[in-house]
Design a protein around this motif. Structure first.
Motif, short mmCIF file in Angstrom:
data_model
loop_
_atom_site.label_atom_id
_atom_site.label_comp_id
_atom_site.label_asym_id
_atom_site.label_seq_id
_atom_site.Cartn_x
_atom_site.Cartn_y
_atom_site.Cartn_z
N GLY A 1 -3.05 18.58 -2.45
CA GLY A 1 -3.85 17.97 -1.41
C GLY A 1 -3.02 17.20 -0.40
N LEU A 2 -3.70 16.48 0.48
CA LEU A 2 -3.00 15.70 1.51
C LEU A 2 -2.10 14.65 0.88
N PHE A 3 -2.50 14.14 -0.28
CA PHE A 3 -1.69 13.11 -0.93
C PHE A 3 -0.43 13.68 -1.57
N SER A 4 -0.27 15.00 -1.54
CA SER A 4 0.99 15.58 -1.99
C SER A 4 2.06 15.46 -0.92
N TYR A 5 1.66 15.08 0.27
CA TYR A 5 2.58 14.92 1.40
C TYR A 5 2.73 13.42 1.62
N PRO A 6 3.85 12.82 1.23
CA PRO A 6 3.98 11.36 1.21
C PRO A 6 3.62 10.68 2.53
N ALA A 7 4.05 11.25 3.65
CA ALA A 7 3.77 10.60 4.93
C ALA A 7 2.26 10.53 5.20
N LEU A 8 1.53 11.58 4.84
CA LEU A 8 0.08 11.56 5.02
C LEU A 8 -0.57 10.60 4.01
N GLN A 9 -0.05 10.57 2.80
CA GLN A 9 -0.62 9.67 1.81
C GLN A 9 -0.55 8.22 2.27
N SER A 10 0.57 7.84 2.86
CA SER A 10 0.71 6.46 3.31
C SER A 10 -0.22 6.13 4.48
N ARG A 11 -0.48 7.11 5.34
CA ARG A 11 -1.33 6.86 6.50
C ARG A 11 -2.81 6.93 6.16
N LEU A 12 -3.15 7.70 5.13
CA LEU A 12 -4.56 7.89 4.79
C LEU A 12 -4.99 7.08 3.58
N ALA A 13 -4.11 6.24 3.06
CA ALA A 13 -4.47 5.41 1.91
C ALA A 13 -5.64 4.50 2.28
N GLU A 14 -6.56 4.34 1.35
CA GLU A 14 -7.74 3.54 1.61
C GLU A 14 -7.44 2.05 1.46
N ASN A 15 -8.27 1.24 2.09
CA ASN A 15 -8.12 -0.21 2.05
C ASN A 15 -8.28 -0.71 0.61
N THR A 16 -7.26 -1.35 0.07
CA THR A 16 -7.30 -1.80 -1.32
C THR A 16 -8.31 -2.93 -1.54
N PHE A 17 -8.75 -3.57 -0.48
CA PHE A 17 -9.73 -4.65 -0.62
C PHE A 17 -11.16 -4.12 -0.63
N ALA A 18 -11.33 -2.84 -0.25
CA ALA A 18 -12.67 -2.25 -0.21
C ALA A 18 -13.05 -1.73 -1.60
N THR A 19 -13.35 -2.65 -2.51
CA THR A 19 -13.73 -2.30 -3.87
C THR A 19 -14.99 -3.07 -4.25
N ASP A 20 -15.55 -2.71 -5.39
CA ASP A 20 -16.74 -3.40 -5.92
C ASP A 20 -17.88 -3.45 -4.91
N GLY A 21 -18.14 -2.30 -4.29
CA GLY A 21 -19.26 -2.23 -3.34
C GLY A 21 -18.90 -2.58 -1.92
N LEU A 22 -17.67 -3.08 -1.66
CA LEU A 22 -17.25 -3.39 -0.30
C LEU A 22 -16.78 -2.11 0.38
N VAL A 23 -17.05 -2.00 1.68
CA VAL A 23 -16.70 -0.79 2.41
C VAL A 23 -15.87 -1.14 3.64
#
Length: 466
Positions: free
Chosen positions: A315-337
């Motif tokens: 997938g896209l996360f197999s390409y490190p540069a894309l993985q870093s740019r498309l990583a989701e917000n780590t604070f958006a957890t427990d129902g936060l979006v």
């Protein structure tokens, strides 16, 4: 049974009954188009507003992207959802909103013959399909390329007349800003050739200019003979051509260009690692340009599955540069979006959303006439209970089969007057949505077939022999 489980399987009806749906009548043609498409499991080309429910926050996020493109900016979004969850419907809805905001839209599905990057004509094939689908508010069904060019020429003629200038000079001046982009000189020459054909009544010259813009010339010799230019749209310059086109539609008086690409999972399914990474490299270029704002008046919306995004092997996360740019917000957890990032996860429909959707489907099936409803509100709840008992909460998370089954039920009731819906509801067959095309990828332990050395499908030296 817990309160949460009861709410999931047997939702209570909203306080506003579906009988209160808009009483606006729906034309028979629009009604038939919607019903036939949904019963076939495909997204209707028009009329999405009649059946849109939920996902308000996601729609607002894409509306803000459209506004950014209209303001001369750029954007790239990856709409991620499970197979059958409504990604394609969502992309069509976004396109219809963009058309209302006076943007030009193009859309296509990726396939083995249509990719972002290739050397065998697959990228040009994708570009040709995009141009065939070009739509404006005045021509929403596609084929709008000639109209866009004509609007540019008409606006230039009006400016020349108002300022007492020669039309050639005005057109050249308006196209001058394209020269700074890759391929801009030849693009401007083709538009000038269209103007010459318009001025002299040479229909063939105009047709050739539109063909070049659509990427329909296969050789440079043919293009040079017809238009006097030395380049054509090929696999190597598809993205550059889209950037030129975005600038051009802006000059023609539109807000910008929105490119919608669905079925991105076809890149994930590429067996050849080199070909897959080349496509991901092209995606990285698009994402970089969009985040940096260097692709003015151009927006991309990509539709894909979670596997396409998250798989660290293909997938896209197999390409490190894309993985870093498309990583989701780590604070958006427990129902936060967080809907401001490049990845937009489609929220699951709730049981209440599906109840409203079934009511809208009933309304559409009746042509917008509440008096012609084939089933009461009670039938909607009974149908949902049946769906929950058959496939669990998948009936509202991936609702494609649920919708098809409900419309099939209405079709039987329509053609068999007097039949009791209570007897039919329990006989509706349902199955959870799965993507059969991904089945071959699920078993990584399967032995690879032995191929001869030098095979074009070689991947990571799997066929190497001493």
């Amino acid at each position: 049974m817990s309160e949460r489980t009861e709410r999931t399987t047997t939702p209570s009806a909203p306080t506003t009954t579906t009988s209160d749906a808009a009483s606006t009548r729906i034309r028979p043609r629009d009604r038939d188009t919607l019903v036939q498409a949904l019963r076939a499991g495909v997204v209707p080309r028009a009329g999405q507003q009649h059946i849109q429910v939920g996902r308000v926050a996601e729609v607002k996020a894409l509306v803000s992207d459209i506004a950014r493109v209209d303001d001369g900016g750029s954007t790239a979004r990856f709409v991620i959802g499970e197979f059958g969850s409504g990604k394609t419907f969502f992309l069509h809805l976004v396109r219809s909103i963009a058309l209302q905001q006076k943007l030009v839209t193009v859309h296509a599905d990726l396939s083995p013959d249509r990719r972002l990057h290739a050397t065998g004509g697959q990228a040009r094939s994708l570009y040709t399909e995009l141009m065939r689908s070009m739509a404006t508010r005045a021509k929403p069904d596609g084929g709008a390329m000639a109209g866009v060019v004509e609007r540019f020429v008409t606006a230039a003629l009006a400016q020349a007349r108002d300022n007492a200038e020669a039309p050639d000079d005005v057109i050249r001046a308006r196209l001058a800003e394209l020269a700074e982009l890759t391929g801009g000189y030849d693009f401007a020459e083709v538009i000038a050739a269209y103007w010459r054909g318009h001025d002299t009544g040479d229909d063939q010259l105009q047709t050739d200019a539109v063909r070049w813009l659509r990427g329909e010339f296969s050789t440079r010799t043919e293009a040079r003979k017809a238009l006097g230019v030395r380049t054509i749209v090929d696999d190597s310059n598809v993205y550059d051509q889209l950037k030129l086109l975005a600038r051009f539609v802006r000059l023609a008086g539109y807000g910008g260009l929105l490119v919608c690409l669905d079925e991105m999972v076809n890149l994930y399914k590429l067996a050849n690692t080199q070909a897959r990474n080349a496509n991901y490299e092209q995606l990285l270029r698009i994402v970089n340009d969009s985040l940096q704002g260097s692709a003015g008046s151009l927006g991309f919306v990509f539709g894909g599955t979670p596997d396409f995004l998250l798989d660290t092997r293909r997938g896209l996360f197999s390409y490190p540069a894309l993985q870093s740019r498309l990583a989701e917000n780590t604070f958006a957890t427990d129902g936060l979006v967080d809907h401001s990032g490049p990845v937009l996860r489609l929220a699951n429909l709730s049981p209440e959303d599906l109840y409203i959707l079934l009511g809208k489907l009933r309304h559409v099936f009746a042509g917008g006439d509440p008096a012609a409803y084939l089933v009461p509100d009670e039938a909607l709840e009974a149908y949902m209970r049946h769906c929950a008992s058959r496939i669990g909460d998948a009936y509202f998370r991936t609702p494609r089969n649920t919708i098809k089954g409900f419309l099939d039920l209405l079709a039987v009731l329509e053609q068999n007057p007097g039949e009791d819906w209570r007897k039919l509801v329990g006989t509706v067959g349902l199955a959870a949505e799965t993507d059969p095309e991904l089945a071959p990828l699920a078993d990584d332990a399967a032995p690879a077939p032995v191929r001869s050395a030098g095979s074009p499908d070689d991947d990571d030296l799997t066929s190497f022999r001493l």
